[in-house]
Design a protein around this motif. Structure first.
Motif, PDB file in Angstrom:
ATOM      1  N   UNK A   1       0.821  -1.206   0.000  1.00  0.00           N
ATOM      2  CA  UNK A   1       0.000   0.000   0.000  1.00  0.00           C
ATOM      3  C   UNK A   1       0.859   1.262   0.000  1.00  0.00           C
ATOM      4  N   UNK A   2       1.931   1.229   0.778  1.00  0.00           N
ATOM      5  CA  UNK A   2       2.840   2.379   0.794  1.00  0.00           C
ATOM      6  C   UNK A   2       3.467   2.583  -0.583  1.00  0.00           C
ATOM      7  N   UNK A   3       3.947   1.507  -1.194  1.00  0.00           N
ATOM      8  CA  UNK A   3       4.571   1.612  -2.511  1.00  0.00           C
ATOM      9  C   UNK A   3       3.568   2.105  -3.550  1.00  0.00           C
ATOM     10  N   UNK A   4       2.336   1.643  -3.450  1.00  0.00           N
ATOM     11  CA  UNK A   4       1.287   2.033  -4.391  1.00  0.00           C
ATOM     12  C   UNK A   4       1.013   3.532  -4.326  1.00  0.00           C
ATOM     13  N   UNK A   5       0.816   4.048  -3.119  1.00  0.00           N
ATOM     14  CA  UNK A   5       0.500   5.468  -2.955  1.00  0.00           C
ATOM     15  C   UNK A   5       1.716   6.331  -3.290  1.00  0.00           C
ATOM     16  N   UNK A   6       2.904   5.898  -2.880  1.00  0.00           N
ATOM     17  CA  UNK A   6       4.117   6.639  -3.214  1.00  0.00           C
ATOM     18  C   UNK A   6       4.268   6.767  -4.733  1.00  0.00           C
ATOM     19  N   UNK A   7       4.020   5.677  -5.455  1.00  0.00           N
ATOM     20  CA  UNK A   7       4.211   5.695  -6.900  1.00  0.00           C
ATOM     21  C   UNK A   7       3.143   6.540  -7.589  1.00  0.00           C
ATOM     22  N   UNK A   8       1.908   6.455  -7.115  1.00  0.00           N
ATOM     23  CA  UNK A   8       0.850   7.294  -7.683  1.00  0.00           C
ATOM     24  C   UNK A   8       1.185   8.771  -7.527  1.00  0.00           C
ATOM     25  N   UNK A   9       1.632   9.150  -6.348  1.00  0.00           N
ATOM     26  CA  UNK A   9       1.945  10.556  -6.090  1.00  0.00           C
ATOM     27  C   UNK A   9       3.226  10.981  -6.815  1.00  0.00           C
ATOM     28  N   UNK A  10       4.213  10.100  -6.882  1.00  0.00           N
ATOM     29  CA  UNK A  10       5.495  10.444  -7.495  1.00  0.00           C
ATOM     30  C   UNK A  10       5.387  10.612  -9.004  1.00  0.00           C
ATOM     31  N   UNK A  11       4.492   9.849  -9.632  1.00  0.00           N
ATOM     32  CA  UNK A  11       4.440   9.824 -11.096  1.00  0.00           C
ATOM     33  C   UNK A  11       3.184  10.446 -11.681  1.00  0.00           C
ATOM     34  N   UNK A  12       2.103  10.519 -10.910  1.00  0.00           N
ATOM     35  CA  UNK A  12       0.849  11.038 -11.448  1.00  0.00           C
ATOM     36  C   UNK A  12       0.199  10.116 -12.466  1.00  0.00           C
ATOM     37  N   UNK A  13       0.549   8.828 -12.459  1.00  0.00           N
ATOM     38  CA  UNK A  13      -0.042   7.914 -13.441  1.00  0.00           C
ATOM     39  C   UNK A  13      -1.506   7.671 -13.118  1.00  0.00           C
ATOM     40  N   UNK A  14      -2.259   7.291 -14.137  1.00  0.00           N
ATOM     41  CA  UNK A  14      -3.658   6.906 -13.952  1.00  0.00           C
ATOM     42  C   UNK A  14      -3.711   5.559 -13.237  1.00  0.00           C
TER      43      UNK A  14
END
Length: 302
Positions: free
Chosen positions: A141-154
């Motif tokens: 969950x941490x990796x998921x949210x970090x990556x969403x915020x870091x990259x702005x991917x859909x």
């Protein structure tokens, strides 16, 4: 829905998916819209495509409007009707297009919900703390949210990632976006650390159906969009001081924070995978609005 509509509808949806490379989400939405319309047309006495007329289209949209649907939803349903009827004409299934004079409501202009930096930091701090003592799901969950915020991917792009799409050395991720267009998006040190921890314990959830999927559900299969939304919604709701919800809020937040930090519009367009710069320009409005509010709250002569 009359039996005469079934075959043309399925052929049109195949055209969207294969011929136009539309996303699974778009095809699913168009299917839902068109099934609802064709069922309404059947109730109006239509049994084949040649029975459809402008009046049927307008009456159905009028009912949707009366039911209180948003302008964005009405615009999408109008687009579905137009695309379907235009395709039917090209395929020789209709002599005339009944939707040519169908007016689409304009989408309402509104600023997307975004998180302030301190809110984003609190959300990530909370996930980090949970991952220290939690199992592989908390680390994921941490990796998921970090990556969403870091990259702005859909969110669809996120759950479609494979392990090999991540380059921890270069801190980049290769994303397959809309229209099957590929782009490379950078991410920072915190996201790299979270991804490294997740990849180190991914095997704890992996099973026969995992394949190369980067993010996995508790049953070992590729994480779905709905599951990813649950993770984000739960994280944002726990903050208690924002109405922002869903992975798209993190996409809005990433774009806004990039612009606030001085990134140029073209670079943000490339990161987000927008086909048009006009779409990216929405985030400049968000930044200006936040600047205005900050000025009014802070300047002694505001």
């Amino acid at each position: 829905m009359a039996a005469g509509f079934g075959a043309p509808l399925e052929a049109f949806l195949r055209h969207l998916a294969l011929g136009r490379s539309r996303s699974e989400h778009t095809v699913r939405a168009y299917r839902s819209d068109l099934v609802a319309f064709l069922s309404s047309a059947t109730a109006d006495g239509a049994s084949a495509l040649e029975d459809l007329d402008l009046g049927m289209l307008r009456r159905w949209l009028g009912k949707q409007n009366a039911a209180g649907l948003s302008r964005a939803t009405l615009a999408r349903r109008t687009a579905a009707l137009r695309a379907f009827s235009a395709w039917a004409v090209r395929e020789g299934l209709l002599e005339a297009d009944p939707a040519t004079r169908l007016a689409a409501p304009r989408r309402g202009k509104h600023l997307p919900d975004v998180l302030h930096r301190d809110q984003m930091e609190r959300a990530l701090d909370s996930l980090t703390a949970a991952s220290e003592d939690g199992g592989p799901v908390a680390v994921r969950d941490l990796a998921l949210v970090e990556l969403l915020y870091a990259t702005g991917v859909r969110v669809g792009e996120l759950v479609g990632l494979d392990v090999d799409d991540v380059d921890l050395g270069r801190r980049t991720v290769t994303v397959l976006g809309k229209g099957n267009k590929q782009r490379t998006v950078p991410f920072g040190v915190p996201a790299a650390g979270a991804l490294s921890r997740w990849l180190a314990c991914r095997h704890a959830l992996a099973g026969e159906g995992s394949g190369a999927a980067l993010f996995l559900g508790v049953r070992g299969r590729r994480l779905g969009q709905r599951q990813a939304r649950v993770v984000v919604d739960r994280t944002l709701e726990a903050l208690g001081d924002t109405s922002a919800r869903g992975p798209h809020a993190l996409r809005h937040t990433a774009a806004t924070h990039l612009l606030d930090g001085g990134a140029d519009l073209r670079s943000v367009q490339e990161v987000l995978g927008h086909a048009s710069l006009a779409t990216t320009q929405l985030y400049t409005h968000v930044s200006v609005e936040r600047l205005r509010k900050s000025y009014l709250a802070s300047h002694p002569r505001a």
